[in-house]
Design a protein around this motif. Structure first.
Motif, PDB file in Angstrom:
ATOM      1  N   ASN A   1       0.802  -1.223   0.000  1.00 55.98           N
ATOM      2  CA  ASN A   1       0.000   0.000   0.000  1.00 55.98           C
ATOM      3  C   ASN A   1       0.835   1.273   0.000  1.00 55.98           C
ATOM      4  N   GLY A   2       2.146   1.134  -0.168  1.00 58.41           N
ATOM      5  CA  GLY A   2       2.989   2.319  -0.268  1.00 58.41           C
ATOM      6  C   GLY A   2       3.275   3.008   1.050  1.00 58.41           C
ATOM      7  N   ILE A   3       3.032   2.316   2.154  1.00 57.45           N
ATOM      8  CA  ILE A   3       3.449   2.832   3.464  1.00 57.45           C
ATOM      9  C   ILE A   3       4.927   2.492   3.614  1.00 57.45           C
ATOM     10  N   VAL A   4       5.770   3.491   3.718  1.00 62.98           N
ATOM     11  CA  VAL A   4       7.212   3.250   3.743  1.00 62.98           C
ATOM     12  C   VAL A   4       7.686   2.999   5.174  1.00 62.98           C
ATOM     13  N   PRO A   5       8.831   2.355   5.350  1.00 62.94           N
ATOM     14  CA  PRO A   5       9.359   2.173   6.712  1.00 62.94           C
ATOM     15  C   PRO A   5       9.677   3.525   7.351  1.00 62.94           C
ATOM     16  N   TYR A   6       9.374   3.655   8.622  1.00 60.65           N
ATOM     17  CA  TYR A   6       9.740   4.896   9.312  1.00 60.65           C
ATOM     18  C   TYR A   6      11.229   4.925   9.593  1.00 60.65           C
ATOM     19  N   PHE A   7      11.772   3.794  10.027  1.00 56.72           N
ATOM     20  CA  PHE A   7      13.203   3.680  10.261  1.00 56.72           C
ATOM     21  C   PHE A   7      13.855   3.061   9.025  1.00 56.72           C
ATOM     22  N   SER A   8      15.015   2.470   9.179  1.00 56.88           N
ATOM     23  CA  SER A   8      15.705   1.875   8.033  1.00 56.88           C
ATOM     24  C   SER A   8      14.971   0.653   7.498  1.00 56.88           C
ATOM     25  N   SER A   9      14.113   0.062   8.324  1.00 57.53           N
ATOM     26  CA  SER A   9      13.205  -0.997   7.903  1.00 57.53           C
ATOM     27  C   SER A   9      11.919  -0.807   8.682  1.00 57.53           C
ATOM     28  N   TYR A  10      10.919  -1.652   8.421  1.00 58.40           N
ATOM     29  CA  TYR A  10       9.680  -1.551   9.184  1.00 58.40           C
ATOM     30  C   TYR A  10       9.880  -1.946  10.644  1.00 58.40           C
ATOM     31  N   ARG A  11      10.937  -2.678  10.938  1.00 61.20           N
ATOM     32  CA  ARG A  11      11.118  -3.251  12.271  1.00 61.20           C
ATOM     33  C   ARG A  11      11.890  -2.327  13.207  1.00 61.20           C
ATOM     34  N   ASP A  12      11.312  -2.117  14.349  1.00 60.29           N
ATOM     35  CA  ASP A  12      11.899  -1.292  15.409  1.00 60.29           C
ATOM     36  C   ASP A  12      12.207  -2.208  16.582  1.00 60.29           C
ATOM     37  N   ASP A  13      13.453  -2.687  16.648  1.00 62.87           N
ATOM     38  CA  ASP A  13      13.838  -3.651  17.679  1.00 62.87           C
ATOM     39  C   ASP A  13      13.695  -3.069  19.078  1.00 62.87           C
TER      40      ASP A  13
ATOM     41  N   ASN B   1      -5.353  -8.447  20.414  1.00 60.82           N
ATOM     42  CA  ASN B   1      -5.854  -7.234  19.805  1.00 60.82           C
ATOM     43  C   ASN B   1      -5.673  -7.310  18.291  1.00 60.82           C
ATOM     44  N   ALA B   2      -5.991  -8.483  17.732  1.00 58.35           N
ATOM     45  CA  ALA B   2      -6.007  -8.568  16.273  1.00 58.35           C
ATOM     46  C   ALA B   2      -6.996  -7.561  15.710  1.00 58.35           C
ATOM     47  N   ALA B   3      -8.087  -7.317  16.442  1.00 58.93           N
ATOM     48  CA  ALA B   3      -9.106  -6.366  15.987  1.00 58.93           C
ATOM     49  C   ALA B   3      -8.521  -4.965  15.819  1.00 58.93           C
ATOM     50  N   GLY B   4      -7.786  -4.502  16.820  1.00 54.86           N
ATOM     51  CA  GLY B   4      -7.156  -3.184  16.720  1.00 54.86           C
ATOM     52  C   GLY B   4      -6.099  -3.137  15.635  1.00 54.86           C
ATOM     53  N   THR B   5      -5.371  -4.241  15.466  1.00 53.44           N
ATOM     54  CA  THR B   5      -4.358  -4.316  14.423  1.00 53.44           C
ATOM     55  C   THR B   5      -4.987  -4.172  13.043  1.00 53.44           C
ATOM     56  N   VAL B   6      -6.113  -4.838  12.839  1.00 54.08           N
ATOM     57  CA  VAL B   6      -6.830  -4.713  11.572  1.00 54.08           C
ATOM     58  C   VAL B   6      -7.220  -3.260  11.317  1.00 54.08           C
ATOM     59  N   ALA B   7      -7.675  -2.570  12.356  1.00 56.95           N
ATOM     60  CA  ALA B   7      -8.066  -1.166  12.196  1.00 56.95           C
ATOM     61  C   ALA B   7      -6.899  -0.330  11.688  1.00 56.95           C
ATOM     62  N   VAL B   8      -5.727  -0.500  12.287  1.00 58.63           N
ATOM     63  CA  VAL B   8      -4.556   0.272  11.863  1.00 58.63           C
ATOM     64  C   VAL B   8      -4.184  -0.071  10.420  1.00 58.63           C
ATOM     65  N   MET B   9      -4.223  -1.354  10.077  1.00 59.84           N
ATOM     66  CA  MET B   9      -3.877  -1.760   8.713  1.00 59.84           C
ATOM     67  C   MET B   9      -4.859  -1.204   7.691  1.00 59.84           C
ATOM     68  N   GLU B  10      -6.141  -1.215   8.024  1.00 61.13           N
ATOM     69  CA  GLU B  10      -7.145  -0.691   7.095  1.00 61.13           C
ATOM     70  C   GLU B  10      -7.051   0.827   6.965  1.00 61.13           C
ATOM     71  N   LEU B  11      -6.779   1.510   8.056  1.00 63.33           N
ATOM     72  CA  LEU B  11      -6.614   2.963   7.989  1.00 63.33           C
ATOM     73  C   LEU B  11      -5.376   3.329   7.184  1.00 63.33           C
ATOM     74  N   ALA B  12      -4.311   2.554   7.357  1.00 67.42           N
ATOM     75  CA  ALA B  12      -3.094   2.783   6.569  1.00 67.42           C
ATOM     76  C   ALA B  12      -3.394   2.593   5.083  1.00 67.42           C
ATOM     77  N   ARG B  13      -4.138   1.553   4.761  1.00 68.43           N
ATOM     78  CA  ARG B  13      -4.493   1.299   3.363  1.00 68.43           C
ATOM     79  C   ARG B  13      -5.327   2.442   2.785  1.00 68.43           C
ATOM     80  N   TYR B  14      -6.339   2.869   3.553  1.00 66.91           N
ATOM     81  CA  TYR B  14      -7.223   3.935   3.078  1.00 66.91           C
ATOM     82  C   TYR B  14      -6.436   5.214   2.787  1.00 66.91           C
ATOM     83  N   PHE B  15      -5.667   5.675   3.762  1.00 68.73           N
ATOM     84  CA  PHE B  15      -4.987   6.960   3.592  1.00 68.73           C
ATOM     85  C   PHE B  15      -3.830   6.866   2.603  1.00 68.73           C
ATOM     86  N   SER B  16      -3.274   5.679   2.430  1.00 70.69           N
ATOM     87  CA  SER B  16      -2.243   5.520   1.404  1.00 70.69           C
ATOM     88  C   SER B  16      -2.842   5.659   0.007  1.00 70.69           C
TER      89      SER B  16
END
Length: 358
Positions: free
Chosen positions: A117-129, A182-197
């Motif tokens: 969906n074109g959401i880019v990594p905030y850091f050098s990758s998506y993963r923030d250890d 909180n899979a439900a909340g995770t879905v919300a964030v993913m769908e909002l990311a998709r929409y605004f992207s």
């Protein structure tokens, strides 16, 4: 989510417990530059002129009531919501305990969604250890703002994607799938990311953050909040999603926010939506839910409005940290409605000329 055993009544009720110089990837920098030119889109204006609002006029005199761009064609669809939560809460992921092979699969799934969906990594990758829990990481994506000035202000949209792994065995089942938590909340964030992207209608920059180790004591959000504070992130506000899988009964609002009285966010959301989407749940205050989910570390570090959106009301879900917290218990139309009802107010929040939420 994390529950504290203060009183017997609260055993099932207390749902929420639920660095260095910033390094942004080359892709993120390119996206930031490209996004400065706002795309041409077909929009539907939301006319709020004839709708009532629950916002108090004296408290919201400065709130912007102009219609913001939303594109219903990109709104969340029940089929997509069901598909995503079905995977995240499947036995294959083993209850998504922080540091496990199951949560690794969840992270890969989220990363693939962000990338497609074109959401880019905030850091050098998506993963923030995480610095405070081994073998664990947040998944953090960025949607750069489209306005030359407002893009330097950030809004975080978050949820925790971990759960407890295994629970008390019931009928031979030991996997605590964590559909609502909180899979439900995770879905919300993913769908909002998709929409605004897709719409690219955000003048402010938006960070989409999925936190790990919430169930270990809000460790993922504590880590990220501290890291971003050390990097002097210009944070406007944070909106967190937690346990939105089942509807409340007998309420005249769709969801509540924790820490209702700590800012004017609830009134702002309702004003932006043109109707009462968010209400006040007294028991959320009684049991201190504001401090028990991933909004709280950002409030602590930045002292800005940071709240959790939730529909668990202490009476409508019996499977907290239980192996029966399964997709079958979820109300998919309700989940989809919560996500979609939050799109217009978030669109406005992302675009107001000044910071109206205080």
């Amino acid at each position: 989510m994390i529950i504290r055993n203060y009183v017997v009544l609260a055993l099932a009720a207390l749902m929420m417990s639920c660095g260095s110089t910033q390094v942004v990837s080359t892709d993120a920098e390119a996206a930031k530059k490209a996004s400065q030119q706002e795309p041409t889109v077909t929009v539907v204006d939301i006319d709020r002129s004839n709708q009532n609002t629950t916002a108090d006029s004296s408290e919201n005199a400065t709130l912007t009531n102009t219609a913001e761009k939303t594109i219903p064609g990109y709104y969340a669809k029940e089929g997509d919501v069901k598909k995503t939560i079905t995977y995240l809460a499947s036995d294959e992921l083993g209850g998504r305990e922080a540091g496990s092979s199951g949560i690794e699969k969840a992270a890969q799934y989220i990363e693939a969604s962000f990338k497609s969906n074109g959401i880019v990594p905030y850091f050098s990758s998506y993963r923030d250890d995480l610095s405070n829990f081994k073998n664990s990481f947040n998944v953090v994506g960025l949607l750069p703002g489209t306005d030359a000035t407002l893009k330097n202000e950030y809004i975080i949209i978050g949820a925790h994607y971990d759960h407890i792994g295994k629970g008390k065995i019931v009928n031979g089942d030991a996997i605590a799938n964590g559909a609502n938590d909180n899979a439900a909340g995770t879905v919300a964030v993913m769908e909002l990311a998709r929409y605004f992207s897709k719409t690219k209608s955000n003048k402010r920059s938006v960070i989409f953050a999925l936190f790990s180790a919430e169930e270990k004591g809000l460790l993922g959000s504590k880590h990220l909040a501290k890291k971003l504070k050390e990097q002097n992130l210009n944070l406007y506000t944070m909106v967190n999603f937690e346990m939105i899988g089942v509807p409340m009964k007998g309420k005249d609002y769709l969801a509540y926010i924790t820490g209702y009285k700590k800012s004017n966010m609830a009134d702002a959301i309702n004003s932006y939506a043109g109707k009462k989407v968010i209400g006040f749940l007294p028991t959320a205050s009684t049991y201190g839910l504001f401090q028990r989910s991933d909004n709280y570390p950002f409030y602590n570090e930045f002292n800005v409005p940071s709240h959790t959106v939730c529909t668990f009301d202490f009476t409508n879900f019996d499977y907290y940290h239980h192996v029966d917290d399964e997709v079958a218990q979820m109300d998919i139309p309700h989940m989809t409605k919560v996500i979609n009802e939050m799109i217009p107010p978030l669109a406005t929040m992302f675009n107001t000329p000044t910071r109206e939420i205080k």
